[in-house]
Motif scaffolding. Structure first.
Motif, PDB file in Angstrom:
ATOM      1  N   UNK A 122       0.832  -1.202   0.000  1.00 32.07           N
ATOM      2  CA  UNK A 122       0.000   0.000   0.000  1.00 32.07           C
ATOM      3  C   UNK A 122       0.868   1.255   0.000  1.00 32.07           C
ATOM      4  N   UNK A 123       0.399   2.274  -0.670  1.00 31.15           N
ATOM      5  CA  UNK A 123       1.117   3.542  -0.742  1.00 31.15           C
ATOM      6  C   UNK A 123       1.336   4.111   0.661  1.00 31.15           C
ATOM      7  N   UNK A 124       2.552   4.583   0.897  1.00 27.99           N
ATOM      8  CA  UNK A 124       2.884   5.204   2.173  1.00 27.99           C
ATOM      9  C   UNK A 124       3.531   4.274   3.176  1.00 27.99           C
ATOM     10  N   UNK A 125       3.479   2.971   2.944  1.00 30.87           N
ATOM     11  CA  UNK A 125       4.109   2.032   3.877  1.00 30.87           C
ATOM     12  C   UNK A 125       5.630   2.195   3.828  1.00 30.87           C
ATOM     13  N   UNK A 126       6.255   2.039   4.970  1.00 31.22           N
ATOM     14  CA  UNK A 126       7.705   2.190   5.074  1.00 31.22           C
ATOM     15  C   UNK A 126       8.320   0.882   5.551  1.00 31.22           C
ATOM     16  N   UNK A 127       9.540   0.626   5.094  1.00 29.29           N
ATOM     17  CA  UNK A 127      10.255  -0.562   5.537  1.00 29.29           C
ATOM     18  C   UNK A 127      11.746  -0.350   5.346  1.00 29.29           C
ATOM     19  N   UNK A 128      12.533  -1.191   5.970  1.00 32.03           N
ATOM     20  CA  UNK A 128      13.985  -1.078   5.884  1.00 32.03           C
ATOM     21  C   UNK A 128      14.538  -2.185   5.000  1.00 32.03           C
ATOM     22  N   UNK A 129      15.430  -1.804   4.078  1.00 31.48           N
ATOM     23  CA  UNK A 129      16.016  -2.775   3.141  1.00 31.48           C
ATOM     24  C   UNK A 129      17.497  -2.976   3.447  1.00 31.48           C
ATOM     25  N   UNK A 130      17.765  -3.529   4.604  1.00 32.16           N
ATOM     26  CA  UNK A 130      19.145  -3.847   4.962  1.00 32.16           C
ATOM     27  C   UNK A 130      20.082  -2.663   4.860  1.00 32.16           C
ATOM     28  N   UNK A 131      21.213  -2.875   4.192  1.00 31.33           N
ATOM     29  CA  UNK A 131      22.236  -1.840   4.110  1.00 31.33           C
ATOM     30  C   UNK A 131      21.843  -0.675   3.194  1.00 31.33           C
ATOM     31  N   UNK A 132      20.766  -0.831   2.430  1.00 29.44           N
ATOM     32  CA  UNK A 132      20.304   0.260   1.560  1.00 29.44           C
ATOM     33  C   UNK A 132      19.469   1.279   2.318  1.00 29.44           C
ATOM     34  N   UNK A 133      19.031   0.922   3.521  1.00 26.46           N
ATOM     35  CA  UNK A 133      18.297   1.878   4.336  1.00 26.46           C
ATOM     36  C   UNK A 133      16.792   1.815   4.166  1.00 26.46           C
ATOM     37  N   UNK A 134      16.140   2.926   4.461  1.00 23.26           N
ATOM     38  CA  UNK A 134      14.683   2.984   4.505  1.00 23.26           C
ATOM     39  C   UNK A 134      14.076   3.347   3.153  1.00 23.26           C
ATOM     40  N   UNK A 135      12.926   2.727   2.869  1.00 25.03           N
ATOM     41  CA  UNK A 135      12.189   3.013   1.632  1.00 25.03           C
ATOM     42  C   UNK A 135      10.713   3.173   1.952  1.00 25.03           C
ATOM     43  N   UNK A 136      10.039   3.951   1.092  1.00 25.80           N
ATOM     44  CA  UNK A 136       8.606   4.176   1.225  1.00 25.80           C
ATOM     45  C   UNK A 136       7.922   3.774  -0.074  1.00 25.80           C
ATOM     46  N   UNK A 137       6.832   3.035   0.039  1.00 30.30           N
ATOM     47  CA  UNK A 137       6.091   2.614  -1.148  1.00 30.30           C
ATOM     48  C   UNK A 137       5.283   3.787  -1.690  1.00 30.30           C
ATOM     49  N   UNK A 138       5.429   4.038  -2.983  1.00 24.28           N
ATOM     50  CA  UNK A 138       4.730   5.136  -3.626  1.00 24.28           C
ATOM     51  C   UNK A 138       3.433   4.694  -4.274  1.00 24.28           C
ATOM     52  N   UNK A 139       2.910   5.547  -5.145  1.00 23.04           N
ATOM     53  CA  UNK A 139       1.656   5.262  -5.838  1.00 23.04           C
ATOM     54  C   UNK A 139       1.770   3.996  -6.674  1.00 23.04           C
ATOM     55  N   UNK A 140       0.690   3.241  -6.727  1.00 24.12           N
ATOM     56  CA  UNK A 140       0.614   2.009  -7.514  1.00 24.12           C
ATOM     57  C   UNK A 140       1.654   0.978  -7.091  1.00 24.12           C
ATOM     58  N   UNK A 141       2.044   1.036  -5.815  1.00 19.42           N
ATOM     59  CA  UNK A 141       2.963   0.031  -5.299  1.00 19.42           C
ATOM     60  C   UNK A 141       4.374   0.134  -5.829  1.00 19.42           C
ATOM     61  N   UNK A 142       4.815   1.333  -6.184  1.00 13.83           N
ATOM     62  CA  UNK A 142       6.142   1.502  -6.777  1.00 13.83           C
ATOM     63  C   UNK A 142       7.166   2.025  -5.768  1.00 13.83           C
ATOM     64  N   UNK A 143       8.351   1.445  -5.823  1.00 11.34           N
ATOM     65  CA  UNK A 143       9.491   1.901  -5.021  1.00 11.34           C
ATOM     66  C   UNK A 143      10.633   2.208  -5.987  1.00 11.34           C
ATOM     67  N   UNK A 144      11.260   3.359  -5.829  1.00  9.05           N
ATOM     68  CA  UNK A 144      12.332   3.762  -6.738  1.00  9.05           C
ATOM     69  C   UNK A 144      13.684   3.619  -6.055  1.00  9.05           C
ATOM     70  N   UNK A 145      14.589   2.875  -6.692  1.00  7.21           N
ATOM     71  CA  UNK A 145      15.932   2.675  -6.150  1.00  7.21           C
ATOM     72  C   UNK A 145      16.714   3.981  -6.096  1.00  7.21           C
ATOM     73  N   UNK A 146      16.794   4.683  -7.229  1.00 12.81           N
ATOM     74  CA  UNK A 146      17.548   5.932  -7.252  1.00 12.81           C
ATOM     75  C   UNK A 146      18.007   6.266  -8.658  1.00 12.81           C
ATOM     76  N   UNK A 147      18.639   7.413  -8.848  1.00 20.71           N
ATOM     77  CA  UNK A 147      19.022   7.862 -10.194  1.00 20.71           C
ATOM     78  C   UNK A 147      20.177   7.054 -10.768  1.00 20.71           C
ATOM     79  N   UNK A 148      20.263   6.991 -12.104  1.00 20.27           N
ATOM     80  CA  UNK A 148      21.376   6.283 -12.740  1.00 20.27           C
ATOM     81  C   UNK A 148      22.677   7.049 -12.629  1.00 20.27           C
ATOM     82  N   UNK A 149      23.748   6.367 -12.928  1.00 23.75           N
ATOM     83  CA  UNK A 149      25.083   6.948 -12.909  1.00 23.75           C
ATOM     84  C   UNK A 149      25.606   7.030 -14.342  1.00 23.75           C
ATOM     85  N   UNK A 150      26.296   8.110 -14.671  1.00 22.50           N
ATOM     86  CA  UNK A 150      26.924   8.253 -15.985  1.00 22.50           C
ATOM     87  C   UNK A 150      28.369   7.792 -15.879  1.00 22.50           C
TER      88      UNK A 150
END
Length: 353
Positions: free
Chosen positions: A314-342
């Motif tokens: 559900x949107x808004x739920x929070x959880x911890x992903x080990x060494x990556x830290x905390x994440x929050x579930x967004x709209x439509x059940x989506x979680x974003x890892x982060x921006x790409x690297x060049x």
């Protein structure tokens, strides 16, 4: 990664992402992702030990997914879960269905999957979920109502706009360009291509002309041949964007030993270890990617959190992903890892994956 050189992007708005080899098409906006009932997660619940998790990539023996699998297995070790990697040798639309059905039959606790086709796998995923299997998509999404959570590597805008920016810089802002994609049904590829077309319509890219989109089917030899075909069909071609790790490596291999080396520019999404020699010999000036191992790691932690009742999707739920830290579930059940690297000649040797 120890060092990250983040894409400098001007974002005109968030676009829902659908891999490399993952995103959801905007047309799927009327579908509901994430939790499908009124149940609520317990953020204080302990992660269960001994969970059985199936890791199902688009295809096995794909360098990108091999790295992602290592991250998944690392997470499995950390949470004392059994991670079983399996999958097809090809990236055909329906090639994953048998493996989904097997995971359900084997009473696995969770499935971590990068979908070859958003809709082709949906019926099997829905059936598996009805049998109690938690489903996490990563890199390339399935129909949102067929999974619990989607782990998105980055937003479509970040990825696609970054690719257009890189090819524009490489070709000096003008000339004919082409796209070498994966399969025609790849949800993430199609979403990125649509955003690329939107970007190319902007005034700052008026000097660029997209002349063809080709499909290498995430097969090395096919991608190699498609690169050759693009160059033969378009003698004035100045650049190629290949937003798939298989395609960009195959295109780079062709260009590096051809008369087009240095004349036709290439960018895309690839791993540093695949692309290092092509950057060092001048075939490629720059390309981008996120760390696939972190994507697999996050997806597996998310699967464990679902199977343990910490979250429901559900949107808004929070959880911890080990060494990556905390994440929050967004709209439509989506979680974003982060921006790409060049990656460029200046920083590529700082990365090993």
């Amino acid at each position: 990664m120890n060092t990250r050189l983040v894409l400098a992007l001007v974002m005109s708005g968030a676009v829902a992402l659908t891999a490399c080899g993952g995103t959801t098409k905007d047309s799927a906006g009327d579908q509901t992702g994430g939790a499908t009932n009124a149940a609520k997660g317990d953020p204080n619940a302990a992660l269960k030990e001994g969970l059985k998790i199936t890791f199902l990539p688009k295809q096995v023996n794909n360098p990108y997914f091999t790295v992602a699998q290592k991250g998944s297995e690392q997470a499995g070790t950390a949470i004392k879960a059994e991670v079983k990697a399996t999958g097809p040798s090809d990236a055909a639309a329906s090639s994953q269905v048998t493996y989904i059905n097997t995971a359900a039959q084997q009473k696995q606790d969770a499935l971590v999957i990068s979908a070859n086709d958003a809709n082709a796998v949906a019926p099997a995923l829905k059936s598996a979920r009805s049998q109690g299997l938690k489903v996490v998509t990563f890199d390339s999404d399935a129909a949102p109502d067929a999974r619990d959570v989607f782990i998105n590597q980055a937003t479509s805008t970040e990825i696609a706009a970054g690719q257009v920016k890189l090819i524009s810089e490489a070709v000096g802002g003008s000339g004919e360009i082409a796209i070498l994609s994966a399969t025609p049904n790849a949800t993430n590829q199609n979403a990125w291509i649509e955003v690329m077309k939107t970007e190319l319509a902007k005034p700052e890219y008026s000097g660029l002309k997209l002349v063809e989109t080709a499909y290498g089917n995430d097969d090395d030899q096919t991608s190699f041949q498609k690169t050759q075909g693009l160059l033969q069909a378009h003698p004035n071609l100045k650049g190629i964007i290949s937003p798939t790790t298989v395609g960009v490596a195959a295109a780079a291999r062709y260009l590096s030993s051809s008369e087009y080396k240095g004349k036709v520019q290439l960018t895309g999404l690839g791993t540093p270890n695949q692309m290092r020699k092509f950057v060092q010999d001048g075939t490629v000036k720059s390309f981008a990617l996120w760390d696939p191992s972190k994507l697999g790691y996050l997806a597996t932690y998310t699967a464990a959190a679902l199977a343990s009742g910490q979250i429901t999707g559900a949107e808004g739920e929070k959880y911890k992903a080990g060494e990556l830290g905390d994440y929050t579930i967004g709209a439509k059940g989506e979680v974003v890892l982060g921006p790409p690297t060049v990656f460029t000649k200046d920083n590529i040797d700082k990365f090993d994956f």
